[in-house]
Write a protein that holds these residues in place. Structure first.
Motif, PDB file in Angstrom:
ATOM      1  N   SER A 156      62.027 -28.530  12.834  1.00  0.00           N
ATOM      2  CA  SER A 156      61.413 -28.423  14.161  1.00  0.00           C
ATOM      3  C   SER A 156      60.139 -29.246  14.250  1.00  0.00           C
ATOM      4  O   SER A 156      59.855 -29.876  15.277  1.00  0.00           O
ATOM      5  CB  SER A 156      61.122 -26.962  14.490  1.00  0.00           C
ATOM      6  N   LEU A 157      59.369 -29.280  13.164  1.00  0.00           N
ATOM      7  CA  LEU A 157      58.144 -30.071  13.160  1.00  0.00           C
ATOM      8  C   LEU A 157      58.447 -31.565  13.175  1.00  0.00           C
ATOM      9  O   LEU A 157      57.746 -32.344  13.833  1.00  0.00           O
ATOM     10  CB  LEU A 157      57.299 -29.721  11.942  1.00  0.00           C
ATOM     11  N   LEU A 158      59.489 -31.982  12.465  1.00  0.00           N
ATOM     12  CA  LEU A 158      59.870 -33.393  12.484  1.00  0.00           C
ATOM     13  C   LEU A 158      60.335 -33.812  13.881  1.00  0.00           C
ATOM     14  O   LEU A 158      60.045 -34.926  14.328  1.00  0.00           O
ATOM     15  CB  LEU A 158      60.981 -33.649  11.467  1.00  0.00           C
ATOM     16  N   ALA A 159      61.041 -32.911  14.556  1.00  0.00           N
ATOM     17  CA  ALA A 159      61.470 -33.219  15.924  1.00  0.00           C
ATOM     18  C   ALA A 159      60.269 -33.345  16.854  1.00  0.00           C
ATOM     19  O   ALA A 159      60.223 -34.224  17.728  1.00  0.00           O
ATOM     20  CB  ALA A 159      62.430 -32.133  16.419  1.00  0.00           C
ATOM     21  N   LYS A 160      59.268 -32.475  16.663  1.00  0.00           N
ATOM     22  CA  LYS A 160      58.057 -32.572  17.479  1.00  0.00           C
ATOM     23  C   LYS A 160      57.311 -33.869  17.209  1.00  0.00           C
ATOM     24  O   LYS A 160      56.831 -34.531  18.134  1.00  0.00           O
ATOM     25  CB  LYS A 160      57.139 -31.386  17.188  1.00  0.00           C
ATOM     26  N   ALA A 161      57.209 -34.224  15.923  1.00  0.00           N
ATOM     27  CA  ALA A 161      56.516 -35.464  15.583  1.00  0.00           C
ATOM     28  C   ALA A 161      57.234 -36.668  16.161  1.00  0.00           C
ATOM     29  O   ALA A 161      56.601 -37.630  16.614  1.00  0.00           O
ATOM     30  CB  ALA A 161      56.395 -35.589  14.068  1.00  0.00           C
ATOM     31  N   ASP A 162      58.562 -36.631  16.172  1.00  0.00           N
ATOM     32  CA  ASP A 162      59.339 -37.745  16.716  1.00  0.00           C
ATOM     33  C   ASP A 162      59.072 -37.923  18.209  1.00  0.00           C
ATOM     34  O   ASP A 162      59.084 -39.042  18.719  1.00  0.00           O
ATOM     35  CB  ASP A 162      60.831 -37.495  16.465  1.00  0.00           C
ATOM     36  N   ARG A 163      58.801 -36.825  18.900  1.00  0.00           N
ATOM     37  CA  ARG A 163      58.557 -36.895  20.345  1.00  0.00           C
ATOM     38  C   ARG A 163      57.093 -37.132  20.683  1.00  0.00           C
ATOM     39  O   ARG A 163      56.793 -37.757  21.707  1.00  0.00           O
ATOM     40  CB  ARG A 163      59.014 -35.599  21.027  1.00  0.00           C
ATOM     41  N   ASN A 164      56.182 -36.623  19.846  1.00  0.00           N
ATOM     42  CA  ASN A 164      54.774 -36.541  20.257  1.00  0.00           C
ATOM     43  C   ASN A 164      53.824 -37.464  19.522  1.00  0.00           C
ATOM     44  O   ASN A 164      52.661 -37.574  19.944  1.00  0.00           O
ATOM     45  CB  ASN A 164      54.281 -35.097  20.092  1.00  0.00           C
ATOM     46  N   ARG A 165      54.257 -38.099  18.443  1.00  0.00           N
ATOM     47  CA  ARG A 165      53.329 -38.989  17.741  1.00  0.00           C
ATOM     48  C   ARG A 165      53.171 -40.286  18.522  1.00  0.00           C
ATOM     49  O   ARG A 165      54.095 -41.109  18.585  1.00  0.00           O
ATOM     50  CB  ARG A 165      53.847 -39.279  16.332  1.00  0.00           C
TER      51      ARG A 165
ATOM     52  N   GLN B 135      55.427 -43.905  18.717  1.00  0.00           N
ATOM     53  CA  GLN B 135      55.882 -44.507  19.976  1.00  0.00           C
ATOM     54  C   GLN B 135      55.356 -45.938  20.110  1.00  0.00           C
ATOM     55  O   GLN B 135      56.047 -46.808  20.658  1.00  0.00           O
ATOM     56  CB  GLN B 135      55.411 -43.656  21.160  1.00  0.00           C
ATOM     57  N   ALA B 136      54.158 -46.184  19.597  1.00  0.00           N
ATOM     58  CA  ALA B 136      53.610 -47.541  19.643  1.00  0.00           C
ATOM     59  C   ALA B 136      54.457 -48.497  18.796  1.00  0.00           C
ATOM     60  O   ALA B 136      54.708 -49.637  19.199  1.00  0.00           O
ATOM     61  CB  ALA B 136      52.159 -47.538  19.161  1.00  0.00           C
ATOM     62  N   TYR B 137      54.882 -48.038  17.619  1.00  0.00           N
ATOM     63  CA  TYR B 137      55.760 -48.871  16.792  1.00  0.00           C
ATOM     64  C   TYR B 137      57.065 -49.169  17.533  1.00  0.00           C
ATOM     65  O   TYR B 137      57.572 -50.297  17.501  1.00  0.00           O
ATOM     66  CB  TYR B 137      56.050 -48.169  15.469  1.00  0.00           C
ATOM     67  N   ARG B 138      57.619 -48.164  18.173  1.00  0.00           N
ATOM     68  CA  ARG B 138      58.885 -48.359  18.885  1.00  0.00           C
ATOM     69  C   ARG B 138      58.719 -49.273  20.091  1.00  0.00           C
ATOM     70  O   ARG B 138      59.575 -50.116  20.361  1.00  0.00           O
ATOM     71  CB  ARG B 138      59.435 -46.998  19.309  1.00  0.00           C
ATOM     72  N   HIS B 139      57.622 -49.104  20.805  1.00  0.00           N
ATOM     73  CA  HIS B 139      57.393 -49.996  21.940  1.00  0.00           C
ATOM     74  C   HIS B 139      57.076 -51.419  21.473  1.00  0.00           C
ATOM     75  O   HIS B 139      57.401 -52.380  22.177  1.00  0.00           O
ATOM     76  CB  HIS B 139      56.253 -49.458  22.808  1.00  0.00           C
ATOM     77  N   GLN B 140      56.464 -51.553  20.299  1.00  0.00           N
ATOM     78  CA  GLN B 140      56.233 -52.881  19.751  1.00  0.00           C
ATOM     79  C   GLN B 140      57.552 -53.560  19.420  1.00  0.00           C
ATOM     80  O   GLN B 140      57.738 -54.751  19.687  1.00  0.00           O
ATOM     81  CB  GLN B 140      55.359 -52.784  18.499  1.00  0.00           C
ATOM     82  N   ALA B 141      58.493 -52.792  18.836  1.00  0.00           N
ATOM     83  CA  ALA B 141      59.824 -53.343  18.551  1.00  0.00           C
ATOM     84  C   ALA B 141      60.542 -53.722  19.844  1.00  0.00           C
ATOM     85  O   ALA B 141      61.208 -54.767  19.922  1.00  0.00           O
ATOM     86  CB  ALA B 141      60.652 -52.334  17.758  1.00  0.00           C
ATOM     87  N   LYS B 142      60.394 -52.876  20.868  1.00  0.00           N
ATOM     88  CA  LYS B 142      61.000 -53.188  22.164  1.00  0.00           C
ATOM     89  C   LYS B 142      60.373 -54.439  22.769  1.00  0.00           C
ATOM     90  O   LYS B 142      61.075 -55.286  23.361  1.00  0.00           O
ATOM     91  CB  LYS B 142      60.829 -51.997  23.108  1.00  0.00           C
ATOM     92  N   SER B 143      59.057 -54.559  22.611  1.00  0.00           N
ATOM     93  CA  SER B 143      58.366 -55.740  23.123  1.00  0.00           C
ATOM     94  C   SER B 143      58.871 -57.011  22.451  1.00  0.00           C
ATOM     95  O   SER B 143      59.053 -58.047  23.110  1.00  0.00           O
ATOM     96  CB  SER B 143      56.856 -55.588  22.918  1.00  0.00           C
ATOM     97  N   GLU B 144      59.112 -56.946  21.138  1.00  0.00           N
ATOM     98  CA  GLU B 144      59.621 -58.130  20.436  1.00  0.00           C
ATOM     99  C   GLU B 144      61.033 -58.484  20.892  1.00  0.00           C
ATOM    100  O   GLU B 144      61.376 -59.670  21.011  1.00  0.00           O
ATOM    101  CB  GLU B 144      59.596 -57.881  18.926  1.00  0.00           C
ATOM    102  N   GLN B 145      61.841 -57.479  21.163  1.00  0.00           N
ATOM    103  CA  GLN B 145      63.188 -57.750  21.690  1.00  0.00           C
ATOM    104  C   GLN B 145      63.121 -58.406  23.065  1.00  0.00           C
ATOM    105  O   GLN B 145      63.869 -59.345  23.366  1.00  0.00           O
ATOM    106  CB  GLN B 145      63.982 -56.453  21.750  1.00  0.00           C
TER     107      GLN B 145
ATOM    108  N   THR C  14      50.849 -32.841  18.040  1.00  0.00           N
ATOM    109  CA  THR C  14      50.596 -31.835  19.063  1.00  0.00           C
ATOM    110  C   THR C  14      50.347 -30.505  18.362  1.00  0.00           C
ATOM    111  O   THR C  14      50.323 -30.451  17.130  1.00  0.00           O
ATOM    112  CB  THR C  14      51.776 -31.707  20.050  1.00  0.00           C
ATOM    113  N   ASN C  15      50.167 -29.445  19.138  1.00  0.00           N
ATOM    114  CA  ASN C  15      49.997 -28.124  18.538  1.00  0.00           C
ATOM    115  C   ASN C  15      51.285 -27.706  17.852  1.00  0.00           C
ATOM    116  O   ASN C  15      52.316 -27.541  18.498  1.00  0.00           O
ATOM    117  CB  ASN C  15      49.600 -27.113  19.617  1.00  0.00           C
TER     118      ASN C  15
END
Length: 425
Positions: A243-252, A256-266, A420-421
């Motif tokens: 559950s904590l890993l799922a929260k981190a995947d959504r809230n870190r 998200q910056a790494y993922r948007h950086q990859a999207k930006s490169e694409q 997040t909390n």
């Protein structure tokens, strides 16, 4: 002479009292500190302006290319010997209008890339908030812990000072040996040294907290913990790693910056491929006295021929950056999984140790040390036993405060790792 010296000392004392900076003391809860942080922190204000900057770039990407106009006028007619002739029979004027037409969806691709870069700036802003809020909460708890420890030292030093004073009087009368008085003074000096170390740490935390809140360094902040901060309902043993890993995947936001950086490169790769396609230039021409017919109107289309430059280098570089960003994102996801797992383990250990500590033992020990002090002054116990009891009491109090602080710190590290909390739904 004595009156003169007394007067000079009085003037010096008054001067020093006026020279010392005035300090204000403010009791503050953690929610109050966070509200002040969000309103006044300079780093947040500066980074927030960066988002507006990228929004301006995004607005710029939506704009169309400006049309171009070309006007040509005969400056001098050699036959009629006129300057800037304007009559139909003896002058020549040419007017051309050009408009660039982007092909291969370049404009839409530029807009999409600009939007992703804006989101990337927002991710970095949210990650800065996450990091600074952790620093704020960690410093807040640490400062509270140090001030609690300082009260223990003040209480012990005050009691020990009284005992040393009484023993000094008894020693002067020859009723107690010098070695006992020396032991007491040595232990008092040791307590004063430890207290001084706490004061230095308090000064550092006070300075850091003032910077985070953008408050003057003369403001002395006294942290106040509420029932919410000390609530035992926050039990990390009830949390699951999945559950904590799922929260981190959504809230870190950093993830998200790494993922948007990859999207930006694409998106940049798609744009570079589109730039290999030649754009069109539409042109309209009016020639007043053309060689073919007067008042000539013409329409033309122009485009560059991609024989040599097909944007090959930029396309290859964009491909490499795309693969690199994808690999970096995957590596960072693994790093976050490790951070969440490690922080959960440490939070469970700190919470379990804190729960095993008998909180009623402090009050019982406090009554015991009062009795020990009284019996020592009556010389019912020797100085070694007295110092042992005194030191054990001090260590017990400091240990309890440290355990409480360790638990709060580990819970904040868990929140930092999750983004997040950790205990929220």
């Amino acid at each position: 002479m004595k009156q003169l010296v007394t007067g000079l000392m009085l003037i010096l004392t008054i001067g020093l009292s006026h020279a010392q900076p005035t300090t204000d003391t403010l009791q503050m809860t953690l929610p109050q500190a966070e509200d002040l942080f969000h309103q006044h922190n300079l780093s947040l204000l500066a980074t927030r302006l960066g988002i507006d900057e990228y929004r301006a770039y995004q607005a710029q990407a939506r704009l169309f290319a400006n049309p171009a106009i070309y006007i040509e006028q005969m400056p001098y007619n050699q036959q009629s010997r006129e300057f800037m002739p304007l009559a139909q029979s003896n002058s020549e004027q040419v007017i051309q209008v050009q408009q660039l037409i982007l092909l291969a969806g370049k404009r839409n691709k530029q807009m999409a890339l600009a939007a992703t870069n804006t989101q990337l700036a927002a991710d970095r802003y949210e990650d800065l908030i996450r990091t600074l809020v952790y620093q704020l909460r960690s410093t807040f708890y640490e400062l509270h812990s140090l001030r609690e420890s300082l009260q223990v030292y003040d209480q012990e030093i005050g009691t020990l000072n009284q005992t040393v004073t009484l023993y000094q009087q008894q020693y002067d009368k020859g009723n107690v040996p010098l070695k006992d008085l020396a032991r007491l003074k040595a232990y008092l000096f040791n307590l004063s040294t430890e207290r001084q170390q706490r004061l230095a740490q308090i000064a550092d935390d006070q300075s850091n907290l003032a910077v985070l809140l953008n408050e003057p360094p003369t403001l002395v902040i006294q942290p106040v913990l509420t029932d919410t901060d000390l609530s035992m309902e926050r039990n990390p043993a009830r949390l699951t790693l999945d559950s904590l890993l799922a929260k981190a995947d959504r809230n870190r936001p950093d993830l998200q910056a790494y993922r948007h950086q990859a999207k930006s490169e694409q998106q940049n790769l798609a744009l570079q491929k589109a730039l290999a396609v030649s754009d069109l230039t539409l042109q309209g021409t009016y020639d007043r006295n053309a060689g073919y017919i007067p008042n000539y109107f013409g329409v033309g289309v122009g485009a560059s021929l991609p024989f040599f430059n097909k944007n090959q280098g930029n396309i290859q570089a964009a491909r490499i950056r795309t693969k690199s960003s994808q690999q970096a994102t995957s590596a960072y996801e693994l790093q976050i999984e490790g951070e969440v797992q490690s922080s959960l383990l440490k939070a469970r250990q700190a919470d379990q140790l804190y729960r095993t500590f008998d909180q009623h033992f402090n009050a019982d020990f406090g009554r015991l040390i009062d009795g020990v002090t009284l019996n020592y002054r009556k010389q019912n116990i020797d100085v070694v036993e007295f110092i042992d009891f005194f030191d054990a009491y001090k260590n017990n109090q400091i240990q309890y405060i440290q355990l409480q602080n360790d638990r709060l710190q580990r819970l904040e590290e868990l929140n930092l790792a999750v983004g997040t909390n950790a205990f929220s739904n």
